[in-house]
Motif scaffolding. Structure first.
Motif, PDB file in Angstrom:
ATOM      1  N   ALA A  73     147.307  73.421  49.900  1.00  0.00           N
ATOM      2  CA  ALA A  73     145.903  73.812  49.690  1.00  0.00           C
ATOM      3  C   ALA A  73     145.738  74.484  48.323  1.00  0.00           C
ATOM      4  O   ALA A  73     145.048  75.495  48.191  1.00  0.00           O
ATOM      5  N   GLY A  74     146.395  73.950  47.337  1.00  0.00           N
ATOM      6  CA  GLY A  74     146.244  74.453  45.971  1.00  0.00           C
ATOM      7  C   GLY A  74     147.081  75.673  45.647  1.00  0.00           C
ATOM      8  O   GLY A  74     147.147  76.105  44.495  1.00  0.00           O
ATOM      9  N   GLN A  75     147.749  76.226  46.648  1.00  0.00           N
ATOM     10  CA  GLN A  75     148.517  77.444  46.427  1.00  0.00           C
ATOM     11  C   GLN A  75     150.005  77.131  46.225  1.00  0.00           C
ATOM     12  O   GLN A  75     150.604  76.431  47.048  1.00  0.00           O
ATOM     13  N   ASP A  76     150.560  77.632  45.154  1.00  0.00           N
ATOM     14  CA  ASP A  76     151.987  77.460  44.877  1.00  0.00           C
ATOM     15  C   ASP A  76     152.787  78.119  46.007  1.00  0.00           C
ATOM     16  O   ASP A  76     152.585  79.301  46.303  1.00  0.00           O
ATOM     17  N   ILE A  77     153.691  77.357  46.642  1.00  0.00           N
ATOM     18  CA  ILE A  77     154.374  77.924  47.817  1.00  0.00           C
ATOM     19  C   ILE A  77     155.335  79.060  47.461  1.00  0.00           C
ATOM     20  O   ILE A  77     155.771  79.792  48.334  1.00  0.00           O
ATOM     21  N   ARG A  78     155.619  79.214  46.164  1.00  0.00           N
ATOM     22  CA  ARG A  78     156.409  80.386  45.768  1.00  0.00           C
ATOM     23  C   ARG A  78     155.678  81.685  46.069  1.00  0.00           C
ATOM     24  O   ARG A  78     156.284  82.749  46.142  1.00  0.00           O
ATOM     25  N   HIS A  79     154.339  81.579  46.206  1.00  0.00           N
ATOM     26  CA  HIS A  79     153.543  82.787  46.462  1.00  0.00           C
ATOM     27  C   HIS A  79     153.089  82.883  47.911  1.00  0.00           C
ATOM     28  O   HIS A  79     152.215  83.673  48.245  1.00  0.00           O
TER      29      HIS A  79
END
Ligand code: ADP
Ligand code: ADP
Length: 238
Positions: A73-79
């Motif tokens: 959903a557009g969010q970097d999974i590192r965060h």
């Protein structure tokens, strides 16, 4: 459901020995994308990166993070925290280990290492029969069964039900049907298509024949995308 993007993802378990060499694809929200390819191509590795199974610092982790970007959903999974990833992603693996107890128990309590709080258990227990009743027909016969005298196909149904119970918006089927005989495989594949209808789904498979309905199929060989397209396009390409 969220969309998922892999953007030029590179990863290796050891330094200077990449397993994935810059893989890019998108799973649109609520769609299914399948990754097909021979054993050792990097399919499971790719799936595991999505839930940060190989995070630096974890057992089995590589010495470095993947490069490129993976977003949900557009969010970097590192965060995204591991907990949120666990809630968002349901996985059905190839081999399912069940407790020698009732099917309801197996569906409720999940994997042996799964931790659930009491409130969650109680809420699930209260609606488990309704939940099973809403699954495809093959599941109904499981209710009341006990123990491990289930066929491979029935075991996979339990694994699928267990994963669906937490209602994750994202599903990963990692060779979920490849250990089954072909009649069972077709039956379970049809059921998977039904239950995955509005989830964002990543299917890992050996054979093209099992992923007929995917929005897109990606053919992975030695960590590279060598072909991509719909089932019909890939068949036409030979
Ligand atoms: P596939 O799912 O396509 O069969 P994998 O992702 O399991 O491929 O494996 C890709 C490559 O990565 C293989 O060469 C495999 O030996 C290697 N590999 C997989 N898991 C690990 C690990 N935990 N440590 C080191 N190498 C691994
Ligand atoms: P719950 O969220 O209900 O506690 P589980 O504990 O069964 O669910 O699973 C939570 C998460 O654990 C999954 O969504 C996935 O991220 C991870 N997981 C599940 N099965 C496996 C597996 N076979 N290998 C690695 N990780 C898994």
């Amino acid at each position: 459901a969220p969309d998922i993007r892999f953007e030029d993802v590179r990863f290796g378990y050891e330094r200077d020995r990449d397993i994935l060499h810059g893989v890019s694809f998108t799973i649109p929200a609520g769609k299914t994308v399948a990754v097909v390819g021979p054993s050792g191509a990097g399919k499971s590795t790719l799936a595991r990166l999505l839930y940060r199974f190989y995070d630096v610092g974890r057992p089995g982790a590589g010495p470095h993070e993947p490069t490129g970007r993976i977003t949900i959903a557009g969010q970097d999974i590192r965060h995204v925290t591991q907990d949120s990833l666990r809630r968002a992603i349901g996985i059905v693996p190839q081999d399912t280990v069940l407790f020698n107890d009732t099917i309801e128990y197996n569906i409720l309590y999940g994997r042996p290492d799964a931790g659930h709080d009491e409130a969650v258990r109680a809420a699930r227990a209260a609606h488990i029969h309704d939940f099973i009743a809403r699954l495809p027909k093959g599941y109904q016969t499981l209710v009341g069964e006990r123990g491990l005298k289930l066929s491979g196909g029935e075991k996979q149904r339990v694994a699928i039900a267990r994963t669906l119970l937490k209602d994750p918006p994202i599903l990963i089927f990692d060779e979920a049907t490849s250990a089954l005989d072909s009649a069972n495989e077709r039956a379970i594949q049809a059921e998977l298509r039904q239950v995955a209808r509005d989830k964002t789904t990543l299917v890992i498979a050996h054979r093209l024949s099992t992923v007929v309905d995917a929005h897109e199929i990606i053919v992975l060989e030695q960590g590279r995308v060598v072909e991509r397209g719909t089932h019909a396009e890939l068949l036409a390409a030979g």
